[in-house]
Each structure stands twice: as structure tokens, then as C-alpha cells.
Write an enzyme that holds these catalytic residues in place. Structure first.
Site, PDB file in Angstrom:
ATOM      1  N   LYS A  13       0.827  -1.217   0.000  1.00 47.28           N
ATOM      2  CA  LYS A  13       0.000   0.000   0.000  1.00 47.28           C
ATOM      3  C   LYS A  13       0.856   1.260   0.000  1.00 47.28           C
ATOM      4  CE  LYS A  13      -2.008  -1.012   3.901  1.00 47.28           C
ATOM      5  NZ  LYS A  13      -1.318  -2.292   4.170  1.00 47.28           N
ATOM      6  N   ARG A  88      -9.728   1.036   8.587  1.00 46.64           N
ATOM      7  CA  ARG A  88      -9.333  -0.332   8.920  1.00 46.64           C
ATOM      8  C   ARG A  88     -10.432  -1.060   9.672  1.00 46.64           C
ATOM      9  NH1 ARG A  88      -3.393   0.656   8.677  1.00 46.64           N
ATOM     10  NH2 ARG A  88      -2.337  -1.341   8.867  1.00 46.64           N
ATOM     11  N   ARG A 122      11.305  -5.561   5.453  1.00 45.10           N
ATOM     12  CA  ARG A 122      11.045  -4.125   5.191  1.00 45.10           C
ATOM     13  C   ARG A 122      11.967  -3.236   6.018  1.00 45.10           C
ATOM     14  NH1 ARG A 122       5.061  -2.098   5.433  1.00 45.10           N
ATOM     15  NH2 ARG A 122       5.066  -3.141   7.460  1.00 45.10           N
ATOM     16  N   ARG A 152      10.993  -1.279  11.632  1.00 43.50           N
ATOM     17  CA  ARG A 152       9.912  -0.967  12.572  1.00 43.50           C
ATOM     18  C   ARG A 152       9.820  -2.029  13.654  1.00 43.50           C
ATOM     19  NH1 ARG A 152       4.885   0.031   8.588  1.00 43.50           N
ATOM     20  NH2 ARG A 152       3.809  -0.986  10.310  1.00 43.50           N
ATOM     21  N   ARG A 163      -0.816  -8.915  13.714  1.00 45.55           N
ATOM     22  CA  ARG A 163      -1.341  -7.918  12.767  1.00 45.55           C
ATOM     23  C   ARG A 163      -2.126  -8.590  11.646  1.00 45.55           C
ATOM     24  NH1 ARG A 163       3.947  -5.105  11.263  1.00 45.55           N
ATOM     25  NH2 ARG A 163       2.728  -4.038   9.672  1.00 45.55           N
TER      26      ARG A 163
HETATM   27  P1  ADP Z   1       2.199  -1.859   3.247  1.00 46.99           P
HETATM   28  O1  ADP Z   1       2.197  -0.354   3.271  1.00 46.99           O
HETATM   29  O2  ADP Z   1       0.987  -2.417   2.554  1.00 46.99           O
HETATM   30  O3  ADP Z   1       2.405  -2.478   4.605  1.00 46.99           O
HETATM   31  P2  ADP Z   1       4.804  -1.587   1.886  1.00 46.99           P
HETATM   32  O4  ADP Z   1       4.537  -0.723   0.707  1.00 46.99           O
HETATM   33  O5  ADP Z   1       5.496  -0.990   3.049  1.00 46.99           O
HETATM   34  O6  ADP Z   1       3.423  -2.328   2.347  1.00 46.99           O
HETATM   35  O7  ADP Z   1       5.612  -2.874   1.361  1.00 46.99           O
HETATM   36  C1  ADP Z   1       6.000  -3.911   2.255  1.00 46.99           C
HETATM   37  C2  ADP Z   1       7.386  -4.447   1.851  1.00 46.99           C
HETATM   38  O8  ADP Z   1       7.279  -5.143   0.610  1.00 46.99           O
HETATM   39  C3  ADP Z   1       8.440  -3.371   1.653  1.00 46.99           C
HETATM   40  O9  ADP Z   1       9.684  -3.898   2.059  1.00 46.99           O
HETATM   41  C4  ADP Z   1       8.421  -3.126   0.141  1.00 46.99           C
HETATM   42  O10 ADP Z   1       9.683  -2.690  -0.334  1.00 46.99           O
HETATM   43  C5  ADP Z   1       8.069  -4.498  -0.400  1.00 46.99           C
HETATM   44  N1  ADP Z   1       7.231  -4.472  -1.607  1.00 46.99           N
HETATM   45  C6  ADP Z   1       6.247  -3.595  -1.932  1.00 46.99           C
HETATM   46  N2  ADP Z   1       5.675  -3.897  -3.121  1.00 46.99           N
HETATM   47  C7  ADP Z   1       6.320  -5.020  -3.569  1.00 46.99           C
HETATM   48  C8  ADP Z   1       6.189  -5.839  -4.761  1.00 46.99           C
HETATM   49  N3  ADP Z   1       5.271  -5.554  -5.702  1.00 46.99           N
HETATM   50  N4  ADP Z   1       7.014  -6.892  -4.880  1.00 46.99           N
HETATM   51  C9  ADP Z   1       7.922  -7.184  -3.919  1.00 46.99           C
HETATM   52  N5  ADP Z   1       8.094  -6.457  -2.797  1.00 46.99           N
HETATM   53  C10 ADP Z   1       7.306  -5.386  -2.605  1.00 46.99           C
HETATM   54  P1  ADP Z   2       0.869  -1.826   7.714  1.00 47.08           P
HETATM   55  O1  ADP Z   2      -0.112  -1.492   6.647  1.00 47.08           O
HETATM   56  O2  ADP Z   2       2.213  -2.164   7.197  1.00 47.08           O
HETATM   57  O3  ADP Z   2       0.308  -2.860   8.649  1.00 47.08           O
HETATM   58  P2  ADP Z   2       0.661   0.851   8.972  1.00 47.08           P
HETATM   59  O4  ADP Z   2       1.875   1.681   8.927  1.00 47.08           O
HETATM   60  O5  ADP Z   2      -0.482   1.206   8.102  1.00 47.08           O
HETATM   61  O6  ADP Z   2       1.144  -0.643   8.716  1.00 47.08           O
HETATM   62  O7  ADP Z   2       0.107   0.769  10.450  1.00 47.08           O
HETATM   63  C1  ADP Z   2       0.956   0.462  11.543  1.00 47.08           C
HETATM   64  C2  ADP Z   2       0.121   0.363  12.818  1.00 47.08           C
HETATM   65  O8  ADP Z   2      -0.488   1.641  13.093  1.00 47.08           O
HETATM   66  C3  ADP Z   2      -1.061  -0.607  12.766  1.00 47.08           C
HETATM   67  O9  ADP Z   2      -0.681  -1.940  13.084  1.00 47.08           O
HETATM   68  C4  ADP Z   2      -1.991  -0.012  13.823  1.00 47.08           C
HETATM   69  O10 ADP Z   2      -1.561  -0.317  15.136  1.00 47.08           O
HETATM   70  C5  ADP Z   2      -1.793   1.490  13.616  1.00 47.08           C
HETATM   71  N1  ADP Z   2      -2.773   2.029  12.635  1.00 47.08           N
HETATM   72  C6  ADP Z   2      -2.501   2.570  11.418  1.00 47.08           C
HETATM   73  N2  ADP Z   2      -3.635   2.953  10.789  1.00 47.08           N
HETATM   74  C7  ADP Z   2      -4.654   2.623  11.643  1.00 47.08           C
HETATM   75  C8  ADP Z   2      -6.078   2.741  11.564  1.00 47.08           C
HETATM   76  N3  ADP Z   2      -6.695   3.250  10.480  1.00 47.08           N
HETATM   77  N4  ADP Z   2      -6.805   2.283  12.621  1.00 47.08           N
HETATM   78  C9  ADP Z   2      -6.223   1.762  13.721  1.00 47.08           C
HETATM   79  N5  ADP Z   2      -4.892   1.625  13.852  1.00 47.08           N
HETATM   80  C10 ADP Z   2      -4.104   2.049  12.827  1.00 47.08           C
END
Ligand code: ADP
Ligand code: ADP
Ligand code: ZN
Length: 205
Positions: A13, A88, A122, A152, A163
Site C-alpha cells: 500500500k 481499517r 522491510r 519498525r 497484525r
Molecule cells: P504496506 O504499506 O501495505 O504495509 P509496503 O509498501 O510498506 O506495504 O511494502 C512492504 C514491503 O514489501 C516493503 O519492504 C516493500 O519494499 C516491499 N514491496 C512492496 N511492493 C512489492 C512488490 N510488488 N514486490 C515485492 N516487494 C514489494
Molecule cells: P501496515 O499497513 O504495514 O500494517 P501501517 O503503517 O499502516 O502498517 O500501520 C501500523 C500500525 O499503526 C497498525 O498496526 C496499527 O496499530 C496502527 N494504525 C494505522 N492505521 C490505523 C487505523 N486506520 N486504525 C487503527 N490503527 C491504525
């Protein structure tokens, strides 16, 4: 244009949001990024949020909804915004519907068994929030702003499992929620980053 990016942790995302927001000149709003900034700045909100984030739980709706509501009223959202990681829960989606319209919800699909590897490799930039992966980026610093990357706390394996469970329970129901409302665009996130971006752009146009 007001967009939502939906998908499990590690779906890509944030990676895609950065590109799409740039392309359409809309504000990229990452609620996780905003919460991490609050923690870094040692604010009361940050202190409250940290307890939940460290457990892999969701921060309470009341906290998040207020934060997003004031954020989308800012000047940089005049052209539109891209919500990355919000809503979420169904309660968050209902609250958002009260405040503003959404044009499309992009659901990035990635097979579950791929997610742990994506998340555990990541590395994040504390400056601009860019995400990298250890398998494709060996440098210790951010390509864009030169800051030293970090892992992180909630990307450790114990927290990741929780998660993913929380995602299935609380967030996955939003796929049906937005499908019923005719907003859902599903894209295959199990492809090269550029390919995923192309599918999103194609789907939106
Ligand atoms: P999210 O915001 O949904 O948690 P991220 O954009 O932070 O996901 O991506 C999670 C991890 O996967 C990061 O280390 C990123 O570099 C990697 N990643 C993102 N898109 C791809 C893809 N299409 N193929 C392989 N790795 C990816
Ligand atoms: P990812 O998509 O990689 O799981 P985010 O960076 O979006 O991670 O979120 C990290 C953490 O921040 C989540 O696990 C949650 O604890 C909190 N968080 C983020 N967005 C929300 C939301 N919309 N509602 C509740 N908690 C949130
Ligand atoms: Zn950076």
C-alpha cells in the site's frame, strides 16, 4: 480524486500510494506514518498509540477518526487525497462516509504466505516514510533523502502474526463493504512494483 488503498500489512500500500499520489498530485495520507511521527515527537497521542502498535493491535477508532478528519481538511487535500491504511474497521469507514465522498477503493491482493517475508525484510526511512526491502536495496540509507533506514518494532515476527489476524478480523470485511457500494477495484499485488502501479493506473482510468 479521493482514493483509499486497502490490503493486508505488507501488501505494498505505502509503496504504491507514494507513486499514485505523485502521479495524480493528491495528498498521500498514511495513518501509520502519522502515528509514527507522533511517537517520534513524543506527543500524548503518540504515547497512547504506541501501546497498541507495539502489540500489533489497532489504535482505537475514536483516536484515528479525529486524526484523519482534521488531516483531510488541510490545504494539500484540495485536489484530493489517498488514504493509505485508513479505514481499517467498519466504524472508521462509516465515519469517513459521513465526512467525505470516496471515488475508488483499491484493494491490493497478495497471497498470505508472501506477506511475512515482505514485512520482515522491510526497512523504512524515518525522513520520508519510503519503504525498502533488504533483498532489493542493500544500502543502509534512503535513496531520496539520505536518512538511515530502520526496521519498525512492529515488523518483528511475533507482532506480524497478530497484525495479520487483526487484519482478517477487522479490516478484511471492508472488501465486501466497498464492493457493495460499487467502489472496489481489485489489483494483483503479487507482481513487480511497476506492474502493480500500471494495473492501478489502468483500473482508475
Ligand atoms: P504496506 O504499506 O501495505 O504495509 P509496503 O509498501 O510498506 O506495504 O511494502 C512492504 C514491503 O514489501 C516493503 O519492504 C516493500 O519494499 C516491499 N514491496 C512492496 N511492493 C512489492 C512488490 N510488488 N514486490 C515485492 N516487494 C514489494
Ligand atoms: P501496515 O499497513 O504495514 O500494517 P501501517 O503503517 O499502516 O502498517 O500501520 C501500523 C500500525 O499503526 C497498525 O498496526 C496499527 O496499530 C496502527 N494504525 C494505522 N492505521 C490505523 C487505523 N486506520 N486504525 C487503527 N490503527 C491504525
Ligand atoms: Zn527518505
Amino acid at each position: 480524486m479521493n482514493l483509499i488503498f486497502l490490503g493486508p500489512p505488507g501488501a505494498g500500500k505505502g509503496t504504491q500510494a507514494e507513486r499514485i499520489a505523485e502521479r495524480y498530485q493528491i495528498a498521500h495520507i498514511s495513518t501509520g506514518g502519522m502515528l509514527r511521527a507522533e511517537i517520534r515527537n513524543a506527543t500524548p497521542l503518540g504515547a497512547e498509540a504506541k501501546a497498541y502498535i507495539d502489540k500489533g493491535a489497532l489504535v482505537p477508532d475514536s483516536v484515528i477518526i479525529g486524526m484523519v478528519e482534521s488531516r483531510i481538511q488541510k490545504e494539500d487535500c484540495k485536489n484530493g487525497f489517498l488514504l493509505d491504511g485508513f479505514p481499517r474497521t467498519t466504524a472508521q469507514a462509516d465515519a469517513l462516509a459521513e465526512i467525505t465522498d470516496v471515488d475508488a477503493v483499491v484493494d491490493i491482493e497478495v497471497p498470505f504466505e508472501r506477506l511475512v517475508a515482505r514485512i520482515s525484510g522491510r526497512r523504512m526511512c524515518p525522513g520520508c516514510g519510503a519503504a525498502y526491502h533488504v533483498t532489493t536495496h542493500s544500502a543502509a540509507t534512503c535513496d531520496k533523502c539520505g536518512e538511515t533506514l530502520y526496521q519498525r518494532d512492529d515488523d518483528r515476527e511475533e507482532t506480524v502474526q497478530n497484525r495479520l489476524v487483526v487484519y482478517e478480523e477487522k479490516t478484511a470485511p471492508l472488501i465486501a463493504y466497498y464492493r457493495e457500494r460499487g467502489k472496489l477495484l481489485t489489483v494483483n499485488g503479487d507482481a513487480e512494483i511497476d506492474t502493480v502501479t500500471d494495473s492501478i493506473v489502468k483500473g482508475l482510468s
